[in-house]
Design a protein around this motif. Sequence first.
Motif, PDB file in Angstrom:
ATOM      1  N   VAL A 121      62.455 -14.545  20.642  1.00  0.00           N
ATOM      2  CA  VAL A 121      61.355 -14.653  21.597  1.00  0.00           C
ATOM      3  C   VAL A 121      61.367 -13.483  22.576  1.00  0.00           C
ATOM      4  N   THR A 122      62.562 -13.137  23.067  1.00  0.00           N
ATOM      5  CA  THR A 122      62.670 -12.087  24.076  1.00  0.00           C
ATOM      6  C   THR A 122      62.620 -10.685  23.479  1.00  0.00           C
ATOM      7  N   GLY A 123      62.955 -10.574  22.182  1.00  0.00           N
ATOM      8  CA  GLY A 123      62.973  -9.257  21.547  1.00  0.00           C
ATOM      9  C   GLY A 123      64.250  -8.484  21.825  1.00  0.00           C
ATOM     10  N   ILE A 124      65.223  -9.141  22.463  1.00  0.00           N
ATOM     11  CA  ILE A 124      66.500  -8.499  22.796  1.00  0.00           C
ATOM     12  C   ILE A 124      67.622  -9.199  22.029  1.00  0.00           C
ATOM     13  N   ASP A 125      68.428  -8.417  21.321  1.00  0.00           N
ATOM     14  CA  ASP A 125      69.550  -8.973  20.554  1.00  0.00           C
ATOM     15  C   ASP A 125      70.731  -9.212  21.493  1.00  0.00           C
ATOM     16  N   ASN A 126      70.572 -10.193  22.378  1.00  0.00           N
ATOM     17  CA  ASN A 126      71.597 -10.399  23.398  1.00  0.00           C
ATOM     18  C   ASN A 126      72.800 -11.169  22.883  1.00  0.00           C
ATOM     19  N   ALA A 127      72.696 -11.748  21.706  1.00  0.00           N
ATOM     20  CA  ALA A 127      73.881 -12.350  21.093  1.00  0.00           C
ATOM     21  C   ALA A 127      74.911 -11.260  20.820  1.00  0.00           C
ATOM     22  N   ARG A 128      74.418 -10.062  20.540  1.00  0.00           N
ATOM     23  CA  ARG A 128      75.294  -8.907  20.295  1.00  0.00           C
ATOM     24  C   ARG A 128      75.544  -8.108  21.564  1.00  0.00           C
ATOM     25  N   LEU A 129      74.484  -7.830  22.337  1.00  0.00           N
ATOM     26  CA  LEU A 129      74.619  -6.987  23.522  1.00  0.00           C
ATOM     27  C   LEU A 129      75.321  -7.705  24.669  1.00  0.00           C
ATOM     28  N   GLN A 130      75.052  -9.004  24.817  1.00  0.00           N
ATOM     29  CA  GLN A 130      75.642  -9.815  25.888  1.00  0.00           C
ATOM     30  C   GLN A 130      75.437  -9.177  27.273  1.00  0.00           C
ATOM     31  N   MET A 131      74.187  -8.895  27.570  1.00  0.00           N
ATOM     32  CA  MET A 131      73.840  -8.352  28.879  1.00  0.00           C
ATOM     33  C   MET A 131      73.778  -9.490  29.902  1.00  0.00           C
ATOM     34  N   ASP A 132      74.373  -9.254  31.060  1.00  0.00           N
ATOM     35  CA  ASP A 132      74.342 -10.243  32.142  1.00  0.00           C
ATOM     36  C   ASP A 132      73.168  -9.946  33.071  1.00  0.00           C
ATOM     37  N   ALA A 133      71.985  -9.967  32.486  1.00  0.00           N
ATOM     38  CA  ALA A 133      70.768  -9.666  33.237  1.00  0.00           C
ATOM     39  C   ALA A 133      70.130 -10.954  33.731  1.00  0.00           C
ATOM     40  N   TYR A 134      69.769 -10.958  35.003  1.00  0.00           N
ATOM     41  CA  TYR A 134      69.098 -12.102  35.619  1.00  0.00           C
ATOM     42  C   TYR A 134      67.747 -11.641  36.139  1.00  0.00           C
ATOM     43  N   ARG A 135      66.865 -12.608  36.372  1.00  0.00           N
ATOM     44  CA  ARG A 135      65.498 -12.265  36.743  1.00  0.00           C
ATOM     45  C   ARG A 135      64.989 -13.214  37.820  1.00  0.00           C
ATOM     46  N   TYR A 136      64.359 -12.637  38.843  1.00  0.00           N
ATOM     47  CA  TYR A 136      63.685 -13.456  39.855  1.00  0.00           C
ATOM     48  C   TYR A 136      62.289 -13.792  39.347  1.00  0.00           C
ATOM     49  N   VAL A 137      61.935 -15.093  39.402  1.00  0.00           N
ATOM     50  CA  VAL A 137      60.587 -15.521  39.006  1.00  0.00           C
ATOM     51  C   VAL A 137      59.925 -16.392  40.072  1.00  0.00           C
ATOM     52  N   GLY A 138      60.680 -16.811  41.082  1.00  0.00           N
ATOM     53  CA  GLY A 138      60.145 -17.721  42.090  1.00  0.00           C
ATOM     54  C   GLY A 138      60.614 -19.138  41.815  1.00  0.00           C
ATOM     55  N   ILE A 139      60.846 -19.911  42.851  1.00  0.00           N
ATOM     56  CA  ILE A 139      61.439 -21.250  42.710  1.00  0.00           C
ATOM     57  C   ILE A 139      60.594 -22.196  41.866  1.00  0.00           C
ATOM     58  N   PRO A 140      59.275 -22.312  42.092  1.00  0.00           N
ATOM     59  CA  PRO A 140      58.503 -23.247  41.259  1.00  0.00           C
ATOM     60  C   PRO A 140      58.625 -22.949  39.767  1.00  0.00           C
ATOM     61  N   HIS A 141      58.519 -21.665  39.396  1.00  0.00           N
ATOM     62  CA  HIS A 141      58.578 -21.291  37.986  1.00  0.00           C
ATOM     63  C   HIS A 141      59.993 -21.467  37.424  1.00  0.00           C
ATOM     64  N   ALA A 142      60.995 -21.098  38.189  1.00  0.00           N
ATOM     65  CA  ALA A 142      62.380 -21.263  37.742  1.00  0.00           C
ATOM     66  C   ALA A 142      62.702 -22.738  37.529  1.00  0.00           C
ATOM     67  N   THR A 143      62.108 -23.594  38.357  1.00  0.00           N
ATOM     68  CA  THR A 143      62.346 -25.032  38.227  1.00  0.00           C
ATOM     69  C   THR A 143      61.828 -25.544  36.890  1.00  0.00           C
ATOM     70  N   VAL A 144      60.605 -25.159  36.527  1.00  0.00           N
ATOM     71  CA  VAL A 144      60.042 -25.595  35.248  1.00  0.00           C
ATOM     72  C   VAL A 144      60.852 -25.017  34.086  1.00  0.00           C
ATOM     73  N   MET A 145      61.236 -23.740  34.183  1.00  0.00           N
ATOM     74  CA  MET A 145      62.031 -23.120  33.129  1.00  0.00           C
ATOM     75  C   MET A 145      63.359 -23.844  32.954  1.00  0.00           C
ATOM     76  N   HIS A 146      63.949 -24.298  34.076  1.00  0.00           N
ATOM     77  CA  HIS A 146      65.203 -25.045  34.019  1.00  0.00           C
ATOM     78  C   HIS A 146      65.000 -26.411  33.362  1.00  0.00           C
ATOM     79  N   ILE A 147      63.952 -27.100  33.761  1.00  0.00           N
ATOM     80  CA  ILE A 147      63.688 -28.442  33.215  1.00  0.00           C
ATOM     81  C   ILE A 147      63.414 -28.382  31.717  1.00  0.00           C
ATOM     82  N   LYS A 148      62.617 -27.399  31.307  1.00  0.00           N
ATOM     83  CA  LYS A 148      62.181 -27.296  29.918  1.00  0.00           C
ATOM     84  C   LYS A 148      63.116 -26.466  29.032  1.00  0.00           C
TER      85      LYS A 148
END
Length: 380
Positions: A287-314
Amino acid sequence: MANEKVKDPYRKLTKIMIVLLVLALLLAGAWFLLDQYNKGQHADAQAKIDAENQKLIDTYEQEVAERKKLVANKPEAEIPTPKLEGWDVLDMSDYPVEGGTEVTTDRVDALQGGLMLVNRWHGLPGDFSIVEKEIVSVMEQSDYGIPVSGRDVKLFPNATQALKNFVEYAKEEHNLEYYIVREGYRTMNQQTEYWNKEIQNYPNREGDSLIEAARRNVSFPGTSDYQSGFSFKVDIYSRDDSVINSTKFQTSQQAELLNKEGWKFGIVFRFPAQNYPYPDTVDKDYVTGIDNARLQMDAYRYVGIPHATVMHIKGFSLEEYIDFLVEHPHIQVFEDGTLKYEIYRVAETGQEQTHIVPDNAADFFVSTDNMGGLVAAISY
């Protein structure tokens, strides 16, 4: 010789002056006509823009009217109701947002909202330069409250504030320190440098084959999430503790806390992959287009609390969340039966857009999703 006429120099000068005056009048007339033509062209162009904007407004108002009509014809029992315990996300796409206050937002607001999708299929918007000046040093924005690898680590202010809030929470509530941000915003020039260096590793490839090979390790310029101004790499570091410095971030307590509770501050793990960051993490590489199973990048992203909440729930990645909003353009988020957030998606015009926000809203912000949509988030 006595009968030879004497030329009058003043008469000649008068003729020249008359010619110059006529030329001046002609030039003035031409300038006036050209000015009137340009004004007419500008008026025609503006009329076309106004007409297109009016079409968008009329379409939106028609959709709202149709939804209100649909609600009026539906039995009250059909309106979704939340469960009384835990988190619940309800699809309210058939029902309009109950509003009270008008709020106007523009393209600058939209580009800084946090949901702008940047990946291999959705490049950085062409007008992103209008907000680049807002991306500034994390060190200075946080008043040295967030450890960074250098002064050149930059993010949008809302991302920095979310990070600062989390770092303070980790220390005060969990006695966890030593977070460090090693990387943040990348300019187009920086991403191009990474790309050019990577393609040198494939001297025997060219064309699509070269691009695909290089993309395994480096995103093509304009498609790296680091270029969004919301993405950052997190690690742990202590100048006095070599054990901490040799510890892989995802094996630390600091990473565990960020992964489990970062969403409460609007922060999500950007590239979930098979067995990363946890052994039971569901693969999102496709989905992301990034082979992070291999790269294992510790990248995080700010999206805002309401959106992060839904992403966490789902359990959504950013790509999956935006796809969800395309299919469900109006959702409500409840905690123990109480409405906490309301999120809706409309067509983005690129111009100023007016929103009707409930009078009891505590916060409101919008964001482009870089897929033709403007996503509004209401907090209660």
